[in-house]
Enzyme design. Structure first.
Site, PDB file in Angstrom:
ATOM      1  N   LEU A 206       1.829   1.201   0.088  1.00 52.07           N
ATOM      2  CA  LEU A 206       0.737   1.398   1.050  1.00 52.07           C
ATOM      3  C   LEU A 206       0.995   0.565   2.299  1.00 52.07           C
ATOM      4  O   LEU A 206       1.358  -0.600   2.200  1.00 52.07           O
ATOM      5  CB  LEU A 206      -0.602   0.975   0.433  1.00 52.07           C
ATOM      6  CG  LEU A 206      -1.081   1.737  -0.807  1.00 52.07           C
ATOM      7  CD1 LEU A 206      -2.266   1.030  -1.428  1.00 52.07           C
ATOM      8  CD2 LEU A 206      -1.441   3.169  -0.444  1.00 52.07           C
ATOM      9  N   HIS A 207       0.799   1.175   3.456  1.00 48.92           N
ATOM     10  CA  HIS A 207       0.958   0.408   4.694  1.00 48.92           C
ATOM     11  C   HIS A 207       0.143   0.958   5.852  1.00 48.92           C
ATOM     12  O   HIS A 207       0.032   0.313   6.892  1.00 48.92           O
ATOM     13  CB  HIS A 207       2.435   0.382   5.107  1.00 48.92           C
ATOM     14  CG  HIS A 207       2.931   1.694   5.636  1.00 48.92           C
ATOM     15  ND1 HIS A 207       3.256   2.745   4.814  1.00 48.92           N
ATOM     16  CD2 HIS A 207       3.134   2.120   6.898  1.00 48.92           C
ATOM     17  CE1 HIS A 207       3.652   3.759   5.549  1.00 48.92           C
ATOM     18  NE2 HIS A 207       3.586   3.418   6.810  1.00 48.92           N
ATOM     19  N   ARG A 208      -0.445   2.142   5.717  1.00 48.13           N
ATOM     20  CA  ARG A 208      -1.089   2.758   6.872  1.00 48.13           C
ATOM     21  C   ARG A 208      -2.392   2.036   7.229  1.00 48.13           C
ATOM     22  O   ARG A 208      -3.142   1.600   6.355  1.00 48.13           O
ATOM     23  CB  ARG A 208      -1.356   4.242   6.619  1.00 48.13           C
ATOM     24  CG  ARG A 208      -0.065   5.041   6.545  1.00 48.13           C
ATOM     25  CD  ARG A 208      -0.274   6.531   6.544  1.00 48.13           C
ATOM     26  NE  ARG A 208       1.018   7.194   6.434  1.00 48.13           N
ATOM     27  CZ  ARG A 208       1.799   7.504   7.464  1.00 48.13           C
ATOM     28  NH1 ARG A 208       1.402   7.212   8.696  1.00 48.13           N
ATOM     29  NH2 ARG A 208       2.971   8.095   7.282  1.00 48.13           N
ATOM     30  N   ARG A 241       2.976  -6.065   6.159  1.00 45.90           N
ATOM     31  CA  ARG A 241       1.678  -5.822   6.808  1.00 45.90           C
ATOM     32  C   ARG A 241       0.567  -5.771   5.766  1.00 45.90           C
ATOM     33  O   ARG A 241      -0.505  -6.368   5.937  1.00 45.90           O
ATOM     34  CB  ARG A 241       1.758  -4.492   7.566  1.00 45.90           C
ATOM     35  CG  ARG A 241       0.443  -3.985   8.117  1.00 45.90           C
ATOM     36  CD  ARG A 241       0.541  -2.477   8.400  1.00 45.90           C
ATOM     37  NE  ARG A 241      -0.638  -2.036   9.124  1.00 45.90           N
ATOM     38  CZ  ARG A 241      -0.702  -1.949  10.437  1.00 45.90           C
ATOM     39  NH1 ARG A 241       0.340  -2.261  11.173  1.00 45.90           N
ATOM     40  NH2 ARG A 241      -1.809  -1.541  11.035  1.00 45.90           N
ATOM     41  N   ASP A 284       0.998   6.123   0.655  1.00 44.97           N
ATOM     42  CA  ASP A 284       0.553   6.761   1.897  1.00 44.97           C
ATOM     43  C   ASP A 284       1.759   7.027   2.804  1.00 44.97           C
ATOM     44  O   ASP A 284       1.621   7.281   3.984  1.00 44.97           O
ATOM     45  CB  ASP A 284      -0.527   5.934   2.611  1.00 44.97           C
ATOM     46  CG  ASP A 284      -0.078   4.523   2.969  1.00 44.97           C
ATOM     47  OD1 ASP A 284       1.136   4.237   2.903  1.00 44.97           O
ATOM     48  OD2 ASP A 284      -0.949   3.697   3.317  1.00 44.97           O
TER      49      ASP A 284
END
Length: 363
Positions: A206-208, A241, A284
């Site tokens: 996940l990073h969005r 992030r 994502d």
């Protein structure tokens, strides 16, 4: 006369996409590829290791842009790349995907009258809140040649008024990268290194911003992952992030307390060694939607939309929300993974089609 081709590599997924193309161009006497790393991802696991895994040489140029706002990244790449483009005057400029440097270099190429090729053109999510969608739109308008991965890409471009002669469907070059490393995957044996049994674990990436940038959204995702972790072991190679946000919101300890194995980002070879034996993927990411379709692994994509609808229509991908994730996960775990349904040209031979198209257009 040999044609000089600038190839732009920026974010981690770009490295995998440019590698097969770089090798194919290097093997052809008509072209001299020049590899340019913008430096958007500067973690060694996100660049140096991937270059090694895919047999890429050190970049010919490293712009060293690093992180920053969208405007800072785009402007920094434009200023830095323009100097190289003016000095070298390449015959072709190939940009890849949908990150900020993709659009930035396409703008430089357009203004300097360097023919621009967009690899992975025509993808659309129809969601302009996604910065990637804006980058796709800008790049496709500016590109002289548009290499698409699937029929929906062709249709999107024609609907936007792009002449058919500028469009060539070449297929999905991510499959080429997977085939490059396939012989090394069993020896890598990432599941054993992480103490998990093949076919009995899931992977989370996940990073969005829509999932990780606010406490409310990341809390919803965390709650869904806690429930998922009760059903099978989850391994979470955590993007820097995402880790920063999880720590900021006080959620990292909660994720780890659920028994989720949080590990640093993996380079391409060990990551794909882990992916190929996974029971399910929760992500994502864009690229993983494609790779799981190729491998026949259920993919639950935590997004409202996808620019890769063919992975839903023909593949194993499903769009989910944090609230619907558990129901979709239970369904995925209750049935055997479907046999891979590979869209046309998702066959490991895309780079060759790219080179042939470039030769035709250079004649």
């Amino acid at each position: 006369m040999t044609k000089t081709v600038h190839i732009i590599a920026a974010a981690r997924p770009n490295f995998m996409k440019v590698a097969p193309l770089y090798h194919a161009l290097s093997a052809d006497p008509d072209f001299t590829p020049v590899l340019i790393h913008t430096g958007q991802h500067y973690d060694p696991n996100m660049s140096d290791d991937i270059f090694r895994d895919l047999g890429l040489p050190a970049p010919d140029h490293h712009l060293g842009i690093g992180s920053g706002s969208h405007a800072e990244q785009t402007a920094g790449v434009m200023v830095a790349y323009e100097k190289i483009a003016l000095a070298e005057q390449p015959d072709w400029l190939i940009v890849v995907g949908d990150v900020n440097p993709t659009a930035a270099c396409a703008m430089v190429g357009g203004k300097l009258h360097i023919p621009v090729v967009h690899l992975e053109a025509g993808l659309r999510s129809r969601d302009r809140a996604m910065p990637e969608e804006l980058n796709r739109l800008v790049t496709d308008v500016l590109a002289d040649v548009l290499w698409t991965p699937s029929p929906d890409g062709d249709e999107n471009l024609r609907a936007e008024g792009i002449p058919s002669e500028r469009i060539t469907r070449v297929g999905n070059i991510m499959m080429d990268s997977f085939e490059i490393i396939r012989p090394k995957l069993d020896a890598e044996n990432s599941p054993a290194k992480l103490g998990v049994t093949p076919g009995e674990y899931g992977i989370v990436t996940l990073h969005r911003p829509s999932n990780v940038d606010t406490k409310a959204s990341l809390t919803r995702v965390t709650e869904a992952l806690e429930a998922a972790a009760e059903r099978l072991t989850l391994i979470f190679p955590m993007h820097p992030r995402t880790k920063a946000r999880a720590e900021e919101f006080g959620l990292l300890g909660r994720i780890e307390a659920a028994g989720i194995k949080v590990i640093p980002p993996l380079s391409y070879l060990p990551f794909m060694s882990l992916v190929k034996d996974a029971k399910v993927i929760i992500t994502d990411s864009g690229g993983l939607q494609e790779e799981t379709t190729y491998l026949g692994i259920p993919c639950l994509t935590l997004r409202d939309n996808t620019e890769r609808p063919i992975t839903i229509e023909q593949g194993t991908n499903r769009l989910v929300t944090p609230e619907s994730l558990i129901g979709e996960l239970d369904q995925a775990l209750a049935s055997d993974a479907p046999a891979p349904v590979r869209p046309e040209y998702w066959d490991g031979a895309t780079a060759g089609r790219c080179v042939e198209d470039l030769k035709r257009r250079s004649a």
